[in-house]
Design an enzyme around this catalytic site. Structure first.
Site, PDB file in Angstrom:
ATOM      1  N   ARG A 128      62.007  10.763 -21.140  1.00  0.00           N
ATOM      2  CA  ARG A 128      61.481  10.046 -19.959  1.00  0.00           C
ATOM      3  C   ARG A 128      60.726   8.793 -20.395  1.00  0.00           C
ATOM      4  NH1 ARG A 128      56.843  11.869 -17.958  1.00  0.00           N
ATOM      5  NH2 ARG A 128      57.488  14.054 -18.028  1.00  0.00           N
TER       6      ARG A 128
ATOM      7  N   TYR B  14      64.626  -8.787  -0.817  1.00  0.00           N
ATOM      8  CA  TYR B  14      65.556  -7.686  -0.518  1.00  0.00           C
ATOM      9  C   TYR B  14      64.835  -6.678   0.401  1.00  0.00           C
ATOM     10  CZ  TYR B  14      67.763  -3.163  -1.292  1.00  0.00           C
ATOM     11  OH  TYR B  14      68.298  -1.932  -1.094  1.00  0.00           O
TER      12      TYR B  14
ATOM     13  N   ASP C 246      62.120 -11.593  -9.579  1.00  0.00           N
ATOM     14  CA  ASP C 246      63.308 -10.748  -9.486  1.00  0.00           C
ATOM     15  C   ASP C 246      64.509 -11.654  -9.752  1.00  0.00           C
ATOM     16  OD1 ASP C 246      65.597  -9.377  -8.604  1.00  0.00           O
ATOM     17  OD2 ASP C 246      64.432  -8.146  -7.223  1.00  0.00           O
TER      18      ASP C 246
ATOM     19  N   LYS D 100      73.596  -4.499 -10.168  1.00  0.00           N
ATOM     20  CA  LYS D 100      74.387  -5.623  -9.683  1.00  0.00           C
ATOM     21  C   LYS D 100      75.153  -6.267 -10.845  1.00  0.00           C
ATOM     22  CE  LYS D 100      72.410  -4.555  -5.765  1.00  0.00           C
ATOM     23  NZ  LYS D 100      71.215  -3.840  -6.098  1.00  0.00           N
TER      24      LYS D 100
END
Ligand code: 4LM
Length: 431
Positions: free
Chosen positions: A61, A114, A186, A211
């Site tokens: 993790r 977004y 971003d 993306k």
């Protein structure tokens, strides 16, 4: 290629950086380390790892050898010191914000984000006593007067999803720095091949790797890059303790495969998008096209300054408004109706009812997101086939064709008429 040799080209780094096959029995591709946990040489060694007094992996993790290569590679491509991987773009955004913010802080965010990022800012952060002010960051005077001593973070996308506004990275990040705030960009729409915000002064860069970085619509993932100090802070707080939103090694392998063709894909996406944007601009049924590669785009000059190419995303509005937009979407045959972006397949969607439905109609109006906007992610198909699909869909909607394909940007389609393009298939493949 060893980590020291990063004065090589973008594509070379995207393919080789931070991996030496000879260290892995000659395996051309990095091995997948699927171990969730790691053994200690001794009890003392384990304690040292946990205390941060020794370097190494102890639980996947927090870190993993396969993720390690991807993290170094994306940091190299973005020109940053360190990278960190997440289960999704939203995982990256939430882990970063929760690490850096505390109750009483203020975030300044651009008006266009977004939809889920907006929802996180507008509804999520307020639950924890963090206030968010939305400012039009294309107006740097407005930003300068909105910054206060409480401003901890300045956050924006460029090009912004979905309306393609371009924010001046250098100016905004310098205003943030002067005010003692951390700037976060971003860079999902541009990718590091088109824009490198760190070199322009950004502190942190976030990606939805779902993306263009992945590039094939077969994974969900997020990445963060920045200074080693900030990235480590997010690793040990936001990722380890707050969200646990870690990336799977399988996903890292797929992203590394995607990165190998990022440069080629972004060139093709950008080239085709310019052709499609010009086609739409000249179509009599189209009211407005938003694409930074068009000279009519209000920030075309800024885009030229901070983007290598103009990318694969377009937004447009039809004269007939929303109903015409929906009718057009429903008539398309090859182009797929779907959210997400940056895939080989061309994707079309309606932000107001889909990706940006988290905004109320009033908020969309205030944030510059028109309800009639249609968003198009230009895929890697032959561009003539993309244009043909639009042509037949416009005809099916009884919109007259302008015959415009022939006269479109001659530099881009090399003076070919659509008929010529259709008959010379191999040429369309390199348009
Ligand atoms: C979409 N976008 O627009 P994950 N940042 C930007 C984004 O476009 C997205 C995220 C972060 C879309 C998803 C359905 C600029 C996502 C969030 O989806 O959590 O990897 O990224 O169509």
């Amino acid at each position: 290629m060893s980590e020291q040799s990063n004065n090589t080209g973008f594509a070379t780094n995207a393919i080789h950086f931070a991996y030496d096959a000879q260290q892995e029995q000659g395996a051309l591709n990095p091995p997948l380390h699927l171990s969730s946990t790691y053994t200690f040489e001794s009890a003392e060694h384990g304690a040292d790892l946990f205390a941060g007094n020794a370097q190494g992996h102890f639980y996947s993790r927090i870190s993993n050898p396969t993720l390690d290569i991807l993290e170094k590679r994306i940091a190299c491509l973005e020109g940053a010191q360190s990278g960190l991987s997440f289960a999704s773009g939203m995982g990256a955004i939430s882990a970063t914000m929760w690490t850096l913010l505390q109750s009483g802080d203020e975030v300044l965010a651009d008006i266009t984000l977004y939809g889920c990022t907006y929802a996180f800012m507008q509804h999520g952060l307020s639950k924890f006593g963090v206030s968010v002010k939305f400012v039009d960051m294309t107006d740097t005077d407005a930003l300068a007067s909105a910054i206060t001593p409480r401003t901890k973070l300045v956050y924006f996308e460029t090009p912004a999803n979905p309306n393609m506004r371009i924010v001046d990275i250098q100016t905004v990040c310098s205003l943030a720095r002067d005010a003692g705030a951390i700037s976060i960009v971003d860079n999902t729409y541009a990718t590091p091949y088109l824009t490198q915000p760190i070199a322009l002064g950004a502190d942190l860069v976030i990606h939805s790797a779902t993306k263009y970085l992945g590039g094939h619509g077969d994974l969900v993932a997020g990445l963060l890059v920045g200074s080693t100090d900030l990235v480590n802070q997010v690793r040990v707080e936001g990722l380890k303790d707050m969200t646990g939103a870690c990336m799977s090694p399988f996903t890292a392998m797929l992203i590394m495969r995607g990165l190998k063709t990022l440069e080629l894909r972004m060139q093709r996406h950008s080239q085709s998008a310019q052709t499609v944007a010009q086609y739409l601009t000249d179509h009599s049924a189209v009211k407005h096209v938003y694409y930074p590669g068009l000279v009519e785009h209000p920030q075309h000059e800024l885009a030229k300054k901070q983007m290598r190419l103009f990318g694969g995303m377009i937004a447009f509005e039809l004269n007939g408004g929303l109903e015409s937009g929906k009718a057009l979407m429903n008539e398309l045959k090859m182009i797929q109706r779907a959210v997400s972006l940056g895939d080989a397949e061309s994707l079309i969607q309606h932000p107001a009812s889909m990706t940006h439905a988290a905004y109320t109609p009033e908020q969309r109006a205030a944030h510059g997101i028109s309800d009639t906007l249609v968003r198009f992610s230009v895929g890697l198909e032959s561009v003539a086939d993309i244009l043909n699909d639009f042509d037949q869909a416009f005809s099916a909607c009884h919109e007259p064709s302008t015959g415009s394909l022939m006269a479109k940007d001659k530099a881009v389609i090399r003076n070919q008429t659509l008929d010529q393009l259709r008959s010379v298939r191999h040429l369309t493949d390199c348009v």
